[in-house]
Design a protein around this motif. Sequence first.
Motif, PDB file in Angstrom:
ATOM      1  N   ASP A  46     -20.651   8.563-156.213  1.00 20.45           N
ATOM      2  CA  ASP A  46     -21.477   9.743-156.452  1.00 20.45           C
ATOM      3  C   ASP A  46     -22.207   9.678-157.792  1.00 20.45           C
ATOM      4  OD1 ASP A  46     -20.798  10.852-154.021  1.00 20.45           O
ATOM      5  OD2 ASP A  46     -19.275  12.184-154.844  1.00 20.45           O
ATOM      6  N   THR A  47     -21.694   8.916-158.730  1.00 25.86           N
ATOM      7  CA  THR A  47     -22.335   8.835-160.045  1.00 25.86           C
ATOM      8  C   THR A  47     -23.500   7.852-160.056  1.00 25.86           C
ATOM      9  OG1 THR A  47     -20.865   7.087-160.848  1.00 25.86           O
ATOM     10  CG2 THR A  47     -20.162   9.378-161.201  1.00 25.86           C
ATOM     11  N   LEU A  48     -23.669   7.080-158.996  1.00 27.03           N
ATOM     12  CA  LEU A  48     -24.691   6.033-158.988  1.00 27.03           C
ATOM     13  C   LEU A  48     -26.091   6.538-158.655  1.00 27.03           C
ATOM     14  CD1 LEU A  48     -22.685   3.178-157.243  1.00 27.03           C
ATOM     15  CD2 LEU A  48     -23.059   3.542-159.699  1.00 27.03           C
ATOM     16  N   ASP A  49     -26.184   7.757-158.142  1.00 28.41           N
ATOM     17  CA  ASP A  49     -27.506   8.251-157.735  1.00 28.41           C
ATOM     18  C   ASP A  49     -27.783   9.676-158.206  1.00 28.41           C
ATOM     19  OD1 ASP A  49     -25.944   9.818-156.069  1.00 28.41           O
ATOM     20  OD2 ASP A  49     -26.738   8.999-154.207  1.00 28.41           O
ATOM     21  N   GLN A  50     -27.123  10.096-159.263  1.00 25.66           N
ATOM     22  CA  GLN A  50     -27.304  11.458-159.773  1.00 25.66           C
ATOM     23  C   GLN A  50     -28.546  11.538-160.653  1.00 25.66           C
ATOM     24  OE1 GLN A  50     -25.406  14.227-158.843  1.00 25.66           O
ATOM     25  NE2 GLN A  50     -24.831  12.674-157.339  1.00 25.66           N
ATOM     26  N   THR A  51     -29.679  11.723-160.006  1.00 23.80           N
ATOM     27  CA  THR A  51     -30.940  11.824-160.724  1.00 23.80           C
ATOM     28  C   THR A  51     -31.847  12.804-159.993  1.00 23.80           C
ATOM     29  OG1 THR A  51     -32.759  10.540-161.692  1.00 23.80           O
ATOM     30  CG2 THR A  51     -32.017   9.875-159.505  1.00 23.80           C
ATOM     31  N   TRP A  52     -32.672  13.496-160.751  1.00 19.72           N
ATOM     32  CA  TRP A  52     -33.629  14.426-160.150  1.00 19.72           C
ATOM     33  C   TRP A  52     -34.913  14.387-160.956  1.00 19.72           C
ATOM     34  CZ3 TRP A  52     -33.889  16.551-155.619  1.00 19.72           C
ATOM     35  CH2 TRP A  52     -34.866  17.504-155.392  1.00 19.72           C
ATOM     36  N   PRO A  53     -36.048  14.313-160.363  1.00 20.88           N
ATOM     37  CA  PRO A  53     -36.282  14.258-158.921  1.00 20.88           C
ATOM     38  C   PRO A  53     -35.934  12.875-158.358  1.00 20.88           C
ATOM     39  CG  PRO A  53     -38.365  14.071-160.081  1.00 20.88           C
ATOM     40  CD  PRO A  53     -37.306  14.315-161.128  1.00 20.88           C
ATOM     41  N   LYS A  54     -35.814  12.838-157.038  1.00 24.72           N
ATOM     42  CA  LYS A  54     -35.537  11.559-156.386  1.00 24.72           C
ATOM     43  C   LYS A  54     -36.699  10.612-156.648  1.00 24.72           C
ATOM     44  CE  LYS A  54     -32.764  13.521-152.674  1.00 24.72           C
ATOM     45  NZ  LYS A  54     -32.615  13.686-151.233  1.00 24.72           N
ATOM     46  N   PRO A  55     -36.386   9.337-156.895  1.00 27.53           N
ATOM     47  CA  PRO A  55     -37.469   8.375-157.139  1.00 27.53           C
ATOM     48  C   PRO A  55     -38.399   8.262-155.928  1.00 27.53           C
ATOM     49  CG  PRO A  55     -35.332   7.432-157.705  1.00 27.53           C
ATOM     50  CD  PRO A  55     -35.070   8.728-157.000  1.00 27.53           C
ATOM     51  N   ALA A  56     -39.678   8.159-156.178  1.00 29.22           N
ATOM     52  CA  ALA A  56     -40.651   8.000-155.095  1.00 29.22           C
ATOM     53  C   ALA A  56     -40.303   6.756-154.284  1.00 29.22           C
ATOM     54  CB  ALA A  56     -42.058   7.878-155.676  1.00 29.22           C
ATOM     55  N   GLY A  57     -40.368   6.877-152.983  1.00 27.52           N
ATOM     56  CA  GLY A  57     -40.102   5.746-152.110  1.00 27.52           C
ATOM     57  C   GLY A  57     -38.629   5.493-151.846  1.00 27.52           C
ATOM     58  N   ASP A  58     -37.735   6.337-152.351  1.00 24.99           N
ATOM     59  CA  ASP A  58     -36.292   6.157-152.152  1.00 24.99           C
ATOM     60  C   ASP A  58     -35.660   7.512-151.832  1.00 24.99           C
ATOM     61  OD1 ASP A  58     -33.760   5.006-152.081  1.00 24.99           O
ATOM     62  OD2 ASP A  58     -33.605   4.754-154.251  1.00 24.99           O
ATOM     63  N   PRO A  59     -36.085   8.155-150.711  1.00 24.17           N
ATOM     64  CA  PRO A  59     -35.651   9.526-150.430  1.00 24.17           C
ATOM     65  C   PRO A  59     -34.148   9.694-150.233  1.00 24.17           C
ATOM     66  CG  PRO A  59     -36.741   8.577-148.522  1.00 24.17           C
ATOM     67  CD  PRO A  59     -36.935   7.606-149.658  1.00 24.17           C
ATOM     68  N   LEU A  64     -31.530   2.977-155.147  1.00 25.81           N
ATOM     69  CA  LEU A  64     -31.001   3.212-156.490  1.00 25.81           C
ATOM     70  C   LEU A  64     -29.493   2.987-156.519  1.00 25.81           C
ATOM     71  CD1 LEU A  64     -31.526   4.099-159.417  1.00 25.81           C
ATOM     72  CD2 LEU A  64     -31.174   6.461-158.648  1.00 25.81           C
ATOM     73  N   THR A  65     -28.788   3.484-155.523  1.00 25.47           N
ATOM     74  CA  THR A  65     -27.336   3.299-155.452  1.00 25.47           C
ATOM     75  C   THR A  65     -26.992   1.817-155.428  1.00 25.47           C
ATOM     76  OG1 THR A  65     -27.015   5.404-154.315  1.00 25.47           O
ATOM     77  CG2 THR A  65     -25.283   3.757-154.050  1.00 25.47           C
ATOM     78  N   GLU A  66     -27.661   1.070-154.555  1.00 24.99           N
ATOM     79  CA  GLU A  66     -27.374  -0.361-154.441  1.00 24.99           C
ATOM     80  C   GLU A  66     -27.676  -1.107-155.743  1.00 24.99           C
ATOM     81  OE1 GLU A  66     -28.592  -4.202-151.690  1.00 24.99           O
ATOM     82  OE2 GLU A  66     -28.882  -2.184-150.889  1.00 24.99           O
ATOM     83  N   GLU A  67     -28.810  -0.806-156.360  1.00 22.34           N
ATOM     84  CA  GLU A  67     -29.166  -1.469-157.615  1.00 22.34           C
ATOM     85  C   GLU A  67     -28.150  -1.155-158.715  1.00 22.34           C
ATOM     86  OE1 GLU A  67     -33.138  -0.069-158.291  1.00 22.34           O
ATOM     87  OE2 GLU A  67     -34.024  -1.513-156.894  1.00 22.34           O
ATOM     88  N   ASN A  68     -27.735   0.101-158.806  1.00 23.37           N
ATOM     89  CA  ASN A  68     -26.767   0.482-159.833  1.00 23.37           C
ATOM     90  C   ASN A  68     -25.403  -0.147-159.577  1.00 23.37           C
ATOM     91  OD1 ASN A  68     -28.568   1.919-161.387  1.00 23.37           O
ATOM     92  ND2 ASN A  68     -28.104   3.871-160.425  1.00 23.37           N
TER      93      ASN A  68
END
Length: 184
Positions: A46-59, A64-68
């Motif tokens: 859950d800590t790998l994708d806690q960002t707002w707004p969601k990055p464009a192209g990654d709804p 982002l989760t995989e990269e992190n």
Amino acid sequence: MTAANGTGTEALLIGGRSGVGKSSVGWEIAALLKAADVAHTYVEGDTLDQTWPKPAGDPTLATLTEENLHALWRNFAARGQHRLIYTNTAAVLDAALVRRATGAVRCIGVLLTASDDTTHGRLAAREIGSELDLHTHRSAQMAVRLDRDAPSWVHRIGTDGRTVTEIAAEIIGLTAWAAGTSLR
């Protein structure tokens, strides 16, 4: 990437609806393995994708989760780690993502389950802000999806009326990571 034991990276994927106890169980597994001197790394997805707004192209935030996760695991693996405990609501549905990010050659999947009453009670104790109703609704929806879509290789473990230590010990038994050691 081959681990010291010759088996390569192993990932324990713990999924389940909100309020089922994933984080508590993950921390307890880590504590029991530490007490048994078994090397491991614990990552709360859950800590790998806690960002707002969601990055464009990654709804869905999957990229982002995989990269992190890849970046984190690269650092842990460089220091000799080959066992990952990964908790995330949909962890058991994301085995391919975890394999790509970590090079895992073996994934052990666990879907934690609990009743609506149990999860609502846990969420009510945890969600002290404005999102309790939202979390309760999403939790119920996700329970249906996880039950329907979890692969057959995933172990289902109920958490109603059980201690975190009992659940953690059962899950560790599925991994064989602490075989021959005594868990508290």
